[in-house]
Design a protein around this motif. Structure first.
Motif, PDB file in Angstrom:
ATOM      1  N   GLN A   1      52.025 -20.353  31.564  1.00  0.00           N
ATOM      2  CA  GLN A   1      52.655 -21.059  30.256  1.00  0.00           C
ATOM      3  C   GLN A   1      52.960 -22.427  31.687  1.00  0.00           C
ATOM      4  N   GLN A   2      53.525 -22.030  32.415  1.00  0.00           N
ATOM      5  CA  GLN A   2      54.155 -23.658  33.194  1.00  0.00           C
ATOM      6  C   GLN A   2      53.072 -25.023  33.577  1.00  0.00           C
ATOM      7  N   ALA A   3      51.643 -24.068  34.936  1.00  0.00           N
ATOM      8  CA  ALA A   3      50.241 -24.375  34.495  1.00  0.00           C
ATOM      9  C   ALA A   3      49.864 -25.317  33.774  1.00  0.00           C
ATOM     10  N   ARG A   4      50.055 -24.416  32.122  1.00  0.00           N
ATOM     11  CA  ARG A   4      48.920 -25.944  30.785  1.00  0.00           C
ATOM     12  C   ARG A   4      50.364 -26.543  31.324  1.00  0.00           C
ATOM     13  N   LYS A   5      51.569 -26.683  30.920  1.00  0.00           N
ATOM     14  CA  LYS A   5      52.252 -28.024  30.427  1.00  0.00           C
ATOM     15  C   LYS A   5      52.078 -28.733  30.875  1.00  0.00           C
ATOM     16  N   ALA A   6      51.907 -28.296  32.014  1.00  0.00           N
ATOM     17  CA  ALA A   6      51.849 -29.634  33.308  1.00  0.00           C
ATOM     18  C   ALA A   6      50.540 -30.108  33.280  1.00  0.00           C
ATOM     19  N   GLY A   7      49.721 -29.342  32.145  1.00  0.00           N
ATOM     20  CA  GLY A   7      48.508 -30.258  32.142  1.00  0.00           C
ATOM     21  C   GLY A   7      46.950 -29.711  33.141  1.00  0.00           C
ATOM     22  N   LEU A   8      46.743 -28.448  33.616  1.00  0.00           N
ATOM     23  CA  LEU A   8      46.489 -28.123  34.192  1.00  0.00           C
ATOM     24  C   LEU A   8      45.522 -26.512  33.236  1.00  0.00           C
TER      25      LEU A   8
ATOM     26  N   ALA B   1      36.935 -23.300  46.867  1.00  0.00           N
ATOM     27  CA  ALA B   1      37.532 -22.772  45.959  1.00  0.00           C
ATOM     28  C   ALA B   1      37.796 -23.901  44.195  1.00  0.00           C
ATOM     29  N   ILE B   2      37.547 -23.120  43.263  1.00  0.00           N
ATOM     30  CA  ILE B   2      37.569 -23.957  41.956  1.00  0.00           C
ATOM     31  C   ILE B   2      38.987 -23.738  41.643  1.00  0.00           C
ATOM     32  N   GLY B   3      39.187 -22.693  41.685  1.00  0.00           N
ATOM     33  CA  GLY B   3      41.041 -21.952  41.404  1.00  0.00           C
ATOM     34  C   GLY B   3      41.880 -21.382  41.660  1.00  0.00           C
ATOM     35  N   LEU B   4      43.386 -20.941  41.282  1.00  0.00           N
ATOM     36  CA  LEU B   4      43.643 -20.549  42.382  1.00  0.00           C
ATOM     37  C   LEU B   4      44.686 -19.706  41.298  1.00  0.00           C
ATOM     38  N   ASN B   5      44.341 -17.776  42.521  1.00  0.00           N
ATOM     39  CA  ASN B   5      45.081 -16.990  41.275  1.00  0.00           C
ATOM     40  C   ASN B   5      46.050 -16.304  42.061  1.00  0.00           C
ATOM     41  N   ASN B   6      47.066 -15.408  41.916  1.00  0.00           N
ATOM     42  CA  ASN B   6      48.189 -15.471  42.798  1.00  0.00           C
ATOM     43  C   ASN B   6      48.323 -14.260  43.251  1.00  0.00           C
ATOM     44  N   HIS B   7      48.308 -13.526  44.570  1.00  0.00           N
ATOM     45  CA  HIS B   7      48.258 -11.871  45.178  1.00  0.00           C
ATOM     46  C   HIS B   7      49.787 -11.647  45.197  1.00  0.00           C
TER      47      HIS B   7
ATOM     48  N   PHE C   1      41.709 -24.688  39.064  1.00  0.00           N
ATOM     49  CA  PHE C   1      42.375 -24.300  38.162  1.00  0.00           C
ATOM     50  C   PHE C   1      43.324 -23.252  38.279  1.00  0.00           C
ATOM     51  N   VAL C   2      43.813 -22.385  37.269  1.00  0.00           N
ATOM     52  CA  VAL C   2      45.154 -21.294  37.549  1.00  0.00           C
ATOM     53  C   VAL C   2      44.892 -20.630  36.778  1.00  0.00           C
ATOM     54  N   LEU C   3      44.563 -18.771  37.334  1.00  0.00           N
ATOM     55  CA  LEU C   3      44.518 -17.848  36.849  1.00  0.00           C
ATOM     56  C   LEU C   3      45.542 -17.424  36.734  1.00  0.00           C
ATOM     57  N   ASP C   4      46.472 -17.166  36.237  1.00  0.00           N
ATOM     58  CA  ASP C   4      47.768 -15.942  36.219  1.00  0.00           C
ATOM     59  C   ASP C   4      46.850 -14.189  36.839  1.00  0.00           C
ATOM     60  N   SER C   5      48.111 -13.887  37.544  1.00  0.00           N
ATOM     61  CA  SER C   5      47.342 -12.535  37.701  1.00  0.00           C
ATOM     62  C   SER C   5      48.452 -11.432  36.976  1.00  0.00           C
ATOM     63  N   TYR C   6      48.967 -12.554  36.579  1.00  0.00           N
ATOM     64  CA  TYR C   6      50.415 -11.348  35.356  1.00  0.00           C
ATOM     65  C   TYR C   6      50.783 -10.328  36.164  1.00  0.00           C
ATOM     66  N   THR C   7      51.605  -9.772  37.329  1.00  0.00           N
ATOM     67  CA  THR C   7      51.752  -9.121  37.874  1.00  0.00           C
ATOM     68  C   THR C   7      52.965  -8.491  37.252  1.00  0.00           C
ATOM     69  N   VAL C   8      53.594  -9.135  36.442  1.00  0.00           N
ATOM     70  CA  VAL C   8      54.481  -8.326  36.526  1.00  0.00           C
ATOM     71  C   VAL C   8      54.801  -9.528  33.992  1.00  0.00           C
ATOM     72  N   PRO C   9      55.716  -8.018  33.721  1.00  0.00           N
ATOM     73  CA  PRO C   9      55.973  -9.390  32.248  1.00  0.00           C
ATOM     74  C   PRO C   9      56.856 -10.505  33.027  1.00  0.00           C
TER      75      PRO C   9
ATOM     76  N   SER D   1      44.191 -23.004  32.691  1.00  0.00           N
ATOM     77  CA  SER D   1      44.802 -22.610  33.176  1.00  0.00           C
ATOM     78  C   SER D   1      44.722 -21.551  32.268  1.00  0.00           C
ATOM     79  N   GLY D   2      44.589 -19.482  32.628  1.00  0.00           N
ATOM     80  CA  GLY D   2      44.449 -18.271  32.103  1.00  0.00           C
ATOM     81  C   GLY D   2      45.456 -17.317  32.559  1.00  0.00           C
ATOM     82  N   ARG D   3      44.759 -15.930  32.281  1.00  0.00           N
ATOM     83  CA  ARG D   3      45.559 -14.790  32.264  1.00  0.00           C
ATOM     84  C   ARG D   3      45.534 -13.844  32.328  1.00  0.00           C
ATOM     85  N   ARG D   4      45.484 -12.821  33.300  1.00  0.00           N
ATOM     86  CA  ARG D   4      44.797 -11.395  33.383  1.00  0.00           C
ATOM     87  C   ARG D   4      45.356 -10.567  32.263  1.00  0.00           C
TER      88      ARG D   4
END
Length: 273
Positions: A180-187, A129-135, A166-174, A189-192
């Motif tokens: 946002q927090q991953a990017r601030k921490a230096g990771l 795995a090279i990334g993580l997204n939320n279920h 890397f962090v992909l926000d599945s953005y399951t809720v507005p 990141s992106g979003r669906r």
């Protein structure tokens, strides 16, 4: 003269950087096609469906739930195809989640060390795995303190075990704070941007696909998440080959992760031997 030359070079460097940033933010043009990435979530449980997903274009990423009995086999197979693999990490939801039935969720009150230990277990289940997204995770990803601890645990995972994600926000809720927090921490990141198959009927998937392309043309790029439904896989089998003639480029999802403010690159794919 040396001082004047140094000043000129610095000025030119600043101009080059400014132009690069402008080009990165511009919408797609005829010379710069819109880019889309597709991630298929929820793999790890249904052998027939999951195997068919691995028959899609290899630029389509797979997100595998670590609890799934097929997770180790699927992740090795996908990495052997040079396909990007993500950990599809279950998180608690507001109205619904799988935490009590088929998945081990990271709980909002866990410490970063406990979260990192769970992530380490997940990387052993979902190899390469090279990334993580939320279920799911609508309750978790809107809890700023919980998200900060999760982001801290991802950083801790790298420092303790050398595993970078890397962090992909599945953005399951507005209001999700994960990107946002991953990017601030230096990771990285992106979003669906689009869910392809909230409604798995073919006509609904076609409508979502058009929305994906429209968003990509407007922004320059867009990320879609789908699931291993038969209708979704059949649609992608038929429509991915048509992207080129539409002036749209399919790219691996890591290519659309935004660099962190600290300039850290997206982690390289860990390929199977």
């Amino acid at each position: 003269m040396p001082g004047q030359t140094t000043s000129i070079l610095r000025h030119l460097d600043a101009q080059v950087l400014a132009v690069a940033l402008i080009l990165f933010c511009l919408p797609a043009t005829a010379d710069q096609p819109a880019r889309v990435a597709v991630v298929i979530d929820d793999l790890g449980y249904l052998q027939t469906n999951d195997r068919r997903v691995l028959g899609l274009d290899e630029r389509v990423a797979v997100a595998i739930i670590p609890d799934g009995p097929l997770a180790p086999t699927l992740s090795r197979h996908a990495a052997g195809q040079q396909r990007e693999v993500l950990i599809h990490m279950p998180l608690p939801g507001i109205l619904h989640d799988d935490c009590k039935y088929r998945a081990t969720c990271i709980e909002p009150q866990w410490t970063p060390m406990r979260m990192a230990a769970h992530l380490q277990w997940a990387t052993q289940r979902v190899e390469h795995a090279i990334g993580l997204n939320n279920h799911q995770g609508s309750r978790f990803t809107t809890d700023g303190d919980a998200v900060n601890r999760l982001v801290g645990s991802i950083d801790l995972l790298e420092r303790l075990h050398g595993t970078r994600l890397f962090v992909l926000d599945s953005y399951t809720v507005p209001g999700s704070l994960l990107k946002q927090q991953a990017r601030k921490a230096g990771l990285p990141s992106g979003r669906r941007h689009v869910f392809l198959d909230h409604d798995p009927q073919p006509e609904a998937i076609a409508k979502a696909w058009k929305s994906l392309i429209a968003v990509a043309r407007e922004r320059g790029s867009a990320i879609a998440i789908g699931h291993p439904h038969q209708t979704t896989v059949e649609f992608l089998e038929n429509h991915i080959p048509r992207l080129d003639e539409q002036g749209v480029e399919l790219v691996p999802v890591s290519h659309l992760m935004e660099p962190s403010p600290n300039g850290l690159p997206v982690p390289p794919a860990d390929r199977a031997p």
